[in-house]
Design an enzyme around this catalytic site. Sequence first.
Site, PDB file in Angstrom:
ATOM      1  CB  SER B 133     115.138  36.700  56.104  1.00  0.00           C
ATOM      2  OG  SER B 133     114.461  35.807  55.236  1.00  0.00           O
ATOM      3  CE1 TYR B 146     119.698  36.442  52.550  1.00  0.00           C
ATOM      4  CE2 TYR B 146     117.765  35.175  53.183  1.00  0.00           C
ATOM      5  CZ  TYR B 146     118.347  36.376  52.828  1.00  0.00           C
ATOM      6  OH  TYR B 146     117.578  37.519  52.757  1.00  0.00           O
TER       7      TYR B 146
END
Lengths: 254, 255
Positions: B133, B146
């Site tokens: 990401s 995350y």
Amino acid sequence: MSKILENQVAIITGSTSGMGEAIARRFAKQGAAVVINGTNEERGKKIEEEIVQEGGKAAFYKADVSSASEVEAMVDFAVEQFSKVTILVPNAGILGNGLATEISLETWDKTLGVNLNGVYYLCRYGLPKLIEAGGGTVVINASIASFKSFPQHPAYCASKGALIPLMKNIAQDYAEHNIRANAICPGPVDTPLIWDSVKAFPNADSIIDETIGMTCVGRLGTPDDVAEAALFFASDQSSFVTGASLTIDGGIMT
Amino acid sequence: MKTIDLTGKTAVVSGGGGEIGYALCVGLADAGAKVVALDIKTDRVDGSNDRITAVRSDLSDIAGISSAVEDIGEIDILVHAAGVNIAAPVTEFEEQAWDTVFDVNLKSAFFLTKELVPRFRAGCTGKIVFISSISARLGYPGLHAYTASKGGLDALIRNLSTELGAKNICVNGIAPGTTKTGMTKGLWEDEKKCSAHEATIPMGRMADCKDHVGPLLFLCSDMSDYVTGQVVCCDGGLTSVQADFINLNLREGNE
């Protein structure tokens, strides 16, 4: 299988040998009309003929990319030949090796002139043509030298380092014109340039073998490895990728 | 656009039942590969495509991973697309939430790799692609676990590449930018937030799941045999401008 660069017109500088030649041949196979560029006319004409014989579209243009007027004329030539330009691959590069305190100012200027100014000139004169065509892609051939040093390569590393922020600026400013810009950063690739490069290393005799040992995949790269990455960035396969740099180095930079 | 032919290849895609994961499964299948999708929920996959088989698997359970891949024979491609996000301010972040995010996003990537490396077909370059990401590079308030897990994935990509090159396996990643999925609904459903966020992306829009298919096919094909240890940002240019001037309120909880 359909060709992914159908209807595209690419200018690839420094494409009479090495990676540039591989990129020109690969793009032509995928349907692009290619302008081959270099200062070796004989070699350039031969590549042009071979591509045309194989059913591709190609035209050689002799130009020194460190000359703004010659690059501008080359861009005009591309439009005359193929009616538009949609892909720019500033690829030409020279080494200019020597210690920072020992290379001549001429060597510094010449290296920056080809490796940095040459890239800028192609963008300077080529981008308006991409805008006219409704969009396109810029694939700058940088180097892992954009991120790391090599012994006695000060001008080379400095010029290659400057290409990454230049690429990011083009990505940012021209996205609204449907233009993407990315950089490919080759590591040790078996081209004429690498054999000149090793001469600057203190361990010139063994550095290639040592370099192969430094890769994760245990081999030198080929010009085709680089051409495949250039094709990825030039084509719609990377349609949402811009401002990115990708090293093609067998894992040296890990 | 079709240049990459993966006919004869077998791919395992973790998180293949998720939105991005499923788009990647379809992309691989359209290129000719046989795909095994691992996920805890498989309703999106079941019966959807002749070339995609679903195997139900809880990726936060390492023992479960072993049994899920038991019957898969030789493979050519492993894609780790499983990912969860639990967001909370740092002073309220629960240990259980941290563990869940790390188990699914990072730990399962390693143990899937451990389990499947011996299954890679000999004689051609194997391909492992982790879906990371851009949040491994850009901070987002609340997304502590995350972003850290995705940063861990980037490091793991580099590390695995150093060891698996000798086994003729390349390990790379794709870092999607903000992609329109259920996970980011809070951002793109709010018109004001959405347009402010899109204004920070050079290409002027968020990613669609399908945008990540081209980079995946490149990294799964022989076009990238000399590329390893790399992460390709597929973000419309967002990381290249480092999301300059982005209002932190726009990032909150909405990677």
